[in-house]
Design an enzyme around this catalytic site. Structure first.
Site, mmCIF file in Angstrom:
data_model
loop_
_atom_site.group_PDB
_atom_site.id
_atom_site.type_symbol
_atom_site.label_atom_id
_atom_site.label_comp_id
_atom_site.label_asym_id
_atom_site.label_seq_id
_atom_site.Cartn_x
_atom_site.Cartn_y
_atom_site.Cartn_z
ATOM 1 N N PHE A 1 2.587 -100.293 41.843
ATOM 2 C CA PHE A 1 1.697 -101.430 42.053
ATOM 3 C C PHE A 1 0.276 -101.158 41.580
ATOM 4 C CE2 PHE A 1 0.381 -99.106 45.795
ATOM 5 C CZ PHE A 1 -0.846 -99.626 46.180
ATOM 6 N N LYS A 2 -0.099 -99.883 41.487
ATOM 7 C CA LYS A 2 -1.456 -99.562 41.048
ATOM 8 C C LYS A 2 -1.729 -100.058 39.630
ATOM 9 C CE LYS A 2 -2.170 -97.315 44.886
ATOM 10 N NZ LYS A 2 -2.509 -95.916 45.026
#
Length: 464
Positions: free
Chosen positions: A111-112
């Site tokens: 998700f980063k």
């Protein structure tokens, strides 16, 4: 839109300068002067937008003229055209009451990427526009480092140093960082845990003279641009689920260690997104769960778990929430943060605890519960969870009520954490991009947990 510090001694900062400052010069975290409250008409209009158009609407509010609409459109296109799914963050149905928001379709399967693809392109844009030096310094519990490196590798005018805890990230996370052989990338494996790495970063950014001399820029979620980019997918997911369930009460369950991802949801809710519950999922490093349930934010015994990216005791974004919890009293926030640094704990009163429990529910997930959730979900739905998402699903089951629908943030592809998947007695097939990592040589430097050791190496990189 201007930005100010949670500790009250920095104010009137524009968006780009806020991005460049990262940590406020007084040691606090930057927040926008106003949080706009959206009307029902705004939400109805936004609900019809695709991901990139929605990102443009939200970013425009907080950029507020620092970047032209045309340049912002180009930055968003550059950032999200690299994702493997055209929806960027697709929503998958597990049952009538449970969905997952897949946030792992970016270059490093975590998700980063959603924030750091944008931030990497934004730093490159700033470097060109201002002819400025960008020396990025960050710490990672696993995913941030790979995403940040992927976001800036090979970009002219940018150098990046990432600290990660030596032998305390998954094998794939380590390989994603350390197989990058670019002259502008330095990986330091610190003998310690993530909190040790994060503390070193904060000390270096708090040294304003050092920070200015070496043009240090932040990629950790202390940088408000990270929070802003993550806010988008709450809106996007809410609209997707609400379109299928009219008048439903929609919750979000968020695996979090640093409080950044769930603070993005809190920001979305303050903007007017009608989220019913924000469910905070932690692992056995459950300082945030104890705060929500008891009102005590207190260091505990550090534990290595099956969800290593959440093996964090000190949540760097917690100060942003403290500011709102104390009704914008910067002096009180500064006092509390000084107390926490000196004593390792702070407590709040009963009235504030009531507010916290209005804002969040929380559940700390044991190692056994994590693996059990992976196995059970795979057996009943065929869907394979990574161990962090499994914590989110377990927390969702604990706190979702009758008539509620919960969207759990799927923060990483399970291939990034095969050690945990194997413990759950499940075999998986790796994506080709991850399989290829195992044949590449690594490039990292192992250092002691000391400011002097880190400074020695980063100064060499930044002066090269």
């Amino acid at each position: 839109m201007k930005y100010f510090s949670t500790r009250g001694n920095v104010a009137g900062v524009g968006f780009i300068d806020a991005v460049l400052m990262g940590l406020a010069d007084d040691g606090g975290l930057l927040l926008p002067e106003q949080i706009p409250h959206l009307t029902e008409a705004d939400l109805a209009r936004w609900s019809k937008l695709d991901y990139k158009a929605l990102a443009h609407e939200i970013f425009s509010i907080y950029v507020d003229g620092d970047i032209s609409p045309e340049d912002l459109t180009e930055l968003i296109e550059q950032s999200y055209s690299t994702f493997r799914d055209p929806a960027v963050t697709p929503v998958r149905k597990l049952s009538d009451e449970a969905y997952v928001l897949e946030l792992f379709h970016g270059p490093t399967f975590a998700f980063k990427d959603i924030a750091l693809q944008f931030l990497g392109n934004l730093y490159s844009y700033i470097s060109r526009k201002r002819n400025s030096i960008i020396n990025i310094l960050g710490a990672t519990s696993g995913d941030t480092g790979a995403s940040a490196i992927e976001g800036v590798r090979g970009k002219e005018g940018i150098r990046i140093c990432i600290l990660h805890p030596h032998q305390k990230v998954s094998r794939v996370q380590e390989l994603q960082m350390t197989t990058v052989d670019d002259a502008n990338v330095l990986n330091l494996a610190v003998k310690g845990n993530f909190d040790d790495c994060q503390q070193l970063i904060k000390e270096l950014f708090a040294d304003v003279e050092f920070k200015t001399k070496h043009h240090l820029r932040a990629i950790n979620s202390i940088n408000f641009a990270r929070i802003l980019a993550q806010t988008v997918y709450y809106f996007y997911a809410y609209f997707q689920v609400a379109a299928q369930h009219a008048d439903a009460k929609i919750n979000f369950s968020v695996p979090t260690g640093n409080f950044g991802d769930i603070f993005a949801g809190y920001l979305a809710k303050r903007m007017g997104l009608p989220i019913h519950k924000l469910i905070l999922a932690t692992n056995e490093n459950n300082i945030l769960e104890r705060f929500v349930k008891e009102g005590a934010y207190q260091l505990g015994e550090f534990r290595m778990t099956h969800s290593p990216s959440m093996d964090i005791q000190i949540a760097s974004n917690f100060e942003r929430y403290l500011f709102y919890l104390h009704n914008g009293d910067a002096a009180q926030v500064e006092r509390l943060m000084r107390q926490f640094k000196a004593e390792g704990q702070i407590t709040i009163g009963s009235e504030q605890l009531t507010q916290v429990q209005t804002d969040f529910a929380a559940h700390g997930v044991s190692n056994d519960e994590c693996l059990g959730t992976i196995r059970q979900t795979h057996e009943t739905t065929g869907y394979l969870l990574d161990p962090h998402t499994a914590c989110g699903i377990a927390a969702a089951k604990t706190h979702s009520g009758s008539g509620e629908i919960t969207v759990t943030l799927a923060t990483a592809h399970p291939a990034k954490f095969d050690e945990s998947i194997q413990l759950a007695q499940i075999e998986q097939t790796f994506p080709a991009e991850i399989s290829a990592l195992f044949d590449k040589p690594q490039h990292q430097t192992i250092v002691d947990h000391s400011k002097e050791a880190v400074v020695e190496h980063i100064v060499k990189l930044y002066q090269a």
